[in-house]
Design a protein around this motif. Sequence first.
Motif, PDB file in Angstrom:
ATOM      1  N   MET A 116       0.855  -1.188   0.000  1.00 29.59           N
ATOM      2  CA  MET A 116       0.000   0.000   0.000  1.00 29.59           C
ATOM      3  C   MET A 116       0.886   1.231   0.000  1.00 29.59           C
ATOM      4  SD  MET A 116      -2.971  -0.905   2.747  1.00 29.59           S
ATOM      5  CE  MET A 116      -3.692   0.702   2.527  1.00 29.59           C
ATOM      6  N   ALA A 117       0.617   2.147  -0.907  1.00 33.96           N
ATOM      7  CA  ALA A 117       1.313   3.426  -0.912  1.00 33.96           C
ATOM      8  C   ALA A 117       0.513   4.393  -0.045  1.00 33.96           C
ATOM      9  CB  ALA A 117       1.437   3.958  -2.334  1.00 33.96           C
ATOM     10  N   LEU A 118       1.183   4.967   0.959  1.00 35.52           N
ATOM     11  CA  LEU A 118       0.522   5.870   1.888  1.00 35.52           C
ATOM     12  C   LEU A 118       1.304   7.170   1.979  1.00 35.52           C
ATOM     13  CD1 LEU A 118      -0.141   3.305   4.756  1.00 35.52           C
ATOM     14  CD2 LEU A 118      -1.800   4.138   3.095  1.00 35.52           C
ATOM     15  N   GLU A 119       0.588   8.256   2.166  1.00 33.21           N
ATOM     16  CA  GLU A 119       1.236   9.540   2.386  1.00 33.21           C
ATOM     17  C   GLU A 119       2.072   9.454   3.652  1.00 33.21           C
ATOM     18  OE1 GLU A 119       1.140  12.109   0.308  1.00 33.21           O
ATOM     19  OE2 GLU A 119      -0.231  11.063  -1.033  1.00 33.21           O
ATOM     20  N   ASP A 120       3.155  10.208   3.717  1.00 35.00           N
ATOM     21  CA  ASP A 120       4.043  10.153   4.872  1.00 35.00           C
ATOM     22  C   ASP A 120       3.345  10.551   6.165  1.00 35.00           C
ATOM     23  OD1 ASP A 120       6.188   9.237   3.396  1.00 35.00           O
ATOM     24  OD2 ASP A 120       6.877  11.256   2.912  1.00 35.00           O
ATOM     25  N   ASP A 121       2.367  11.443   6.070  1.00 34.21           N
ATOM     26  CA  ASP A 121       1.666  11.887   7.279  1.00 34.21           C
ATOM     27  C   ASP A 121       0.390  11.092   7.538  1.00 34.21           C
ATOM     28  OD1 ASP A 121       0.197  12.885   5.169  1.00 34.21           O
ATOM     29  OD2 ASP A 121      -0.097  14.863   6.042  1.00 34.21           O
ATOM     30  N   ASP A 122       0.186  10.032   6.772  1.00 27.41           N
ATOM     31  CA  ASP A 122      -1.001   9.191   6.935  1.00 27.41           C
ATOM     32  C   ASP A 122      -0.958   8.520   8.303  1.00 27.41           C
ATOM     33  OD1 ASP A 122      -2.751   6.920   6.928  1.00 27.41           O
ATOM     34  OD2 ASP A 122      -2.797   6.992   4.756  1.00 27.41           O
ATOM     35  N   GLN A 123      -1.999   8.681   9.072  1.00 25.33           N
ATOM     36  CA  GLN A 123      -2.084   8.060  10.391  1.00 25.33           C
ATOM     37  C   GLN A 123      -3.221   7.043  10.430  1.00 25.33           C
ATOM     38  OE1 GLN A 123       0.161   8.376  12.960  1.00 25.33           O
ATOM     39  NE2 GLN A 123       1.253   9.316  11.267  1.00 25.33           N
ATOM     40  N   SER A 124      -3.437   6.363   9.315  1.00 22.38           N
ATOM     41  CA  SER A 124      -4.513   5.383   9.236  1.00 22.38           C
ATOM     42  C   SER A 124      -4.214   4.189  10.127  1.00 22.38           C
ATOM     43  CB  SER A 124      -4.697   4.910   7.793  1.00 22.38           C
ATOM     44  OG  SER A 124      -3.607   4.090   7.411  1.00 22.38           O
ATOM     45  N   PHE A 125      -5.251   3.453  10.436  1.00 20.17           N
ATOM     46  CA  PHE A 125      -5.091   2.262  11.247  1.00 20.17           C
ATOM     47  C   PHE A 125      -4.204   1.236  10.541  1.00 20.17           C
ATOM     48  CE2 PHE A 125      -9.319   3.730  12.937  1.00 20.17           C
ATOM     49  CZ  PHE A 125      -8.822   4.133  14.177  1.00 20.17           C
ATOM     50  N   LEU A 126      -4.281   1.170   9.213  1.00 21.08           N
ATOM     51  CA  LEU A 126      -3.456   0.207   8.486  1.00 21.08           C
ATOM     52  C   LEU A 126      -1.977   0.575   8.570  1.00 21.08           C
ATOM     53  CD1 LEU A 126      -5.691  -0.564   5.389  1.00 21.08           C
ATOM     54  CD2 LEU A 126      -5.406  -1.902   7.480  1.00 21.08           C
ATOM     55  N   ARG A 127      -1.665   1.866   8.499  1.00 23.86           N
ATOM     56  CA  ARG A 127      -0.267   2.291   8.662  1.00 23.86           C
ATOM     57  C   ARG A 127       0.203   1.961  10.075  1.00 23.86           C
ATOM     58  NH1 ARG A 127       3.940   5.020   6.725  1.00 23.86           N
ATOM     59  NH2 ARG A 127       2.998   6.145   5.026  1.00 23.86           N
ATOM     60  N   LYS A 128      -0.641   2.201  11.062  1.00 23.09           N
ATOM     61  CA  LYS A 128      -0.266   1.914  12.447  1.00 23.09           C
ATOM     62  C   LYS A 128      -0.078   0.410  12.656  1.00 23.09           C
ATOM     63  CE  LYS A 128      -2.256   6.115  14.278  1.00 23.09           C
ATOM     64  NZ  LYS A 128      -3.203   6.752  15.177  1.00 23.09           N
ATOM     65  N   ALA A 129      -0.882  -0.406  11.993  1.00 28.77           N
ATOM     66  CA  ALA A 129      -0.713  -1.859  12.076  1.00 28.77           C
ATOM     67  C   ALA A 129       0.630  -2.267  11.489  1.00 28.77           C
ATOM     68  CB  ALA A 129      -1.857  -2.566  11.352  1.00 28.77           C
ATOM     69  N   ALA A 130       0.976  -1.691  10.350  1.00 24.64           N
ATOM     70  CA  ALA A 130       2.259  -2.002   9.719  1.00 24.64           C
ATOM     71  C   ALA A 130       3.419  -1.524  10.589  1.00 24.64           C
ATOM     72  CB  ALA A 130       2.333  -1.362   8.334  1.00 24.64           C
ATOM     73  N   ALA A 131       3.294  -0.365  11.212  1.00 25.81           N
ATOM     74  CA  ALA A 131       4.352   0.150  12.080  1.00 25.81           C
ATOM     75  C   ALA A 131       4.536  -0.741  13.306  1.00 25.81           C
ATOM     76  CB  ALA A 131       4.034   1.586  12.500  1.00 25.81           C
ATOM     77  N   LEU A 132       3.439  -1.231  13.866  1.00 27.80           N
ATOM     78  CA  LEU A 132       3.535  -2.130  15.004  1.00 27.80           C
ATOM     79  C   LEU A 132       4.267  -3.407  14.623  1.00 27.80           C
ATOM     80  CD1 LEU A 132       2.854  -2.898  17.929  1.00 27.80           C
ATOM     81  CD2 LEU A 132       0.633  -3.727  17.089  1.00 27.80           C
ATOM     82  N   GLU A 133       3.930  -3.968  13.485  1.00 30.43           N
ATOM     83  CA  GLU A 133       4.601  -5.196  13.039  1.00 30.43           C
ATOM     84  C   GLU A 133       6.082  -4.924  12.796  1.00 30.43           C
ATOM     85  OE1 GLU A 133       4.615  -8.478   9.459  1.00 30.43           O
ATOM     86  OE2 GLU A 133       2.760  -7.457   9.919  1.00 30.43           O
ATOM     87  N   ALA A 134       6.400  -3.786  12.181  1.00 27.70           N
ATOM     88  CA  ALA A 134       7.807  -3.460  11.920  1.00 27.70           C
ATOM     89  C   ALA A 134       8.580  -3.309  13.235  1.00 27.70           C
ATOM     90  CB  ALA A 134       7.893  -2.176  11.105  1.00 27.70           C
ATOM     91  N   SER A 135       7.954  -2.706  14.238  1.00 27.46           N
ATOM     92  CA  SER A 135       8.643  -2.545  15.517  1.00 27.46           C
ATOM     93  C   SER A 135       8.861  -3.905  16.204  1.00 27.46           C
ATOM     94  CB  SER A 135       7.879  -1.601  16.436  1.00 27.46           C
ATOM     95  OG  SER A 135       6.665  -2.179  16.898  1.00 27.46           O
ATOM     96  N   LYS A 136       7.915  -4.803  16.075  1.00 28.12           N
ATOM     97  CA  LYS A 136       8.070  -6.155  16.653  1.00 28.12           C
ATOM     98  C   LYS A 136       9.194  -6.915  15.928  1.00 28.12           C
ATOM     99  CE  LYS A 136       3.376  -6.771  18.426  1.00 28.12           C
ATOM    100  NZ  LYS A 136       2.124  -7.528  18.299  1.00 28.12           N
ATOM    101  N   LEU A 137       9.244  -6.783  14.617  1.00 24.17           N
ATOM    102  CA  LEU A 137      10.303  -7.466  13.846  1.00 24.17           C
ATOM    103  C   LEU A 137      11.673  -6.896  14.193  1.00 24.17           C
ATOM    104  CD1 LEU A 137       8.575  -7.765  10.346  1.00 24.17           C
ATOM    105  CD2 LEU A 137       9.052  -9.620  11.966  1.00 24.17           C
ATOM    106  N   ALA A 138      11.748  -5.585  14.354  1.00 28.00           N
ATOM    107  CA  ALA A 138      13.020  -4.952  14.707  1.00 28.00           C
ATOM    108  C   ALA A 138      13.472  -5.397  16.091  1.00 28.00           C
ATOM    109  CB  ALA A 138      12.883  -3.432  14.640  1.00 28.00           C
ATOM    110  N   ALA A 139      12.550  -5.478  17.024  1.00 24.42           N
ATOM    111  CA  ALA A 139      12.887  -5.903  18.386  1.00 24.42           C
ATOM    112  C   ALA A 139      13.345  -7.356  18.401  1.00 24.42           C
ATOM    113  CB  ALA A 139      11.697  -5.710  19.315  1.00 24.42           C
ATOM    114  N   ALA A 140      12.717  -8.191  17.581  1.00 21.67           N
ATOM    115  CA  ALA A 140      13.061  -9.616  17.544  1.00 21.67           C
ATOM    116  C   ALA A 140      14.431  -9.838  16.910  1.00 21.67           C
ATOM    117  CB  ALA A 140      11.986 -10.388  16.781  1.00 21.67           C
ATOM    118  N   SER A 141      14.828  -8.982  15.978  1.00 22.94           N
ATOM    119  CA  SER A 141      16.091  -9.173  15.290  1.00 22.94           C
ATOM    120  C   SER A 141      17.273  -8.530  16.013  1.00 22.94           C
ATOM    121  CB  SER A 141      16.014  -8.627  13.860  1.00 22.94           C
ATOM    122  OG  SER A 141      15.896  -7.215  13.880  1.00 22.94           O
TER     123      SER A 141
END
Length: 142
Positions: A116-141
């Motif tokens: 999904m292409a999202l604007e940089d300032d997009d604060q949609s729930f889908l962007r927040k879901a992706a950010a949460l997953e990215a933070s979990k992956l970063a913490a695990a690695s």
Amino acid sequence: MGVVLIDGATVRDFTEDAAHFNKSVDETFALLDSNKDGVLSRSELRRAFETLRLVDKDFGVDTPTGPEELTRLYDSIFDKFDGDRNGKVDLEEYRSEVRKILLAIADGLGSSPIQMALEDDDQSFLRKAAALEASKLAAASS
């Protein structure tokens, strides 16, 4: 503009993480509650959905939708959110419906990831879901 990669598990995990989900929903609710009375009126919820422009676009081409049809559509959306039928949407009702919507999206996505292409300032729930997953992956690695 940024690109995120999500699938159904990404969205489902976001809805199941109560702390992140509730914080995101509460922040959005507060923004929508323009008169700060702690509930969403029919007009406040309608303004929120109008900004999404979900009904007046058809594959990028504006299509006319009559005002009566739009009113019926927005009224039906409001009625879905207003679980106790008191003419107002409180935070718990809003959370419940947003969760249902996101879980329906998760079911629709299944295990097939999409970009999904999202604007940089997009604060949609889908962007927040992706950010949460990215933070979990970063913490695990690390």
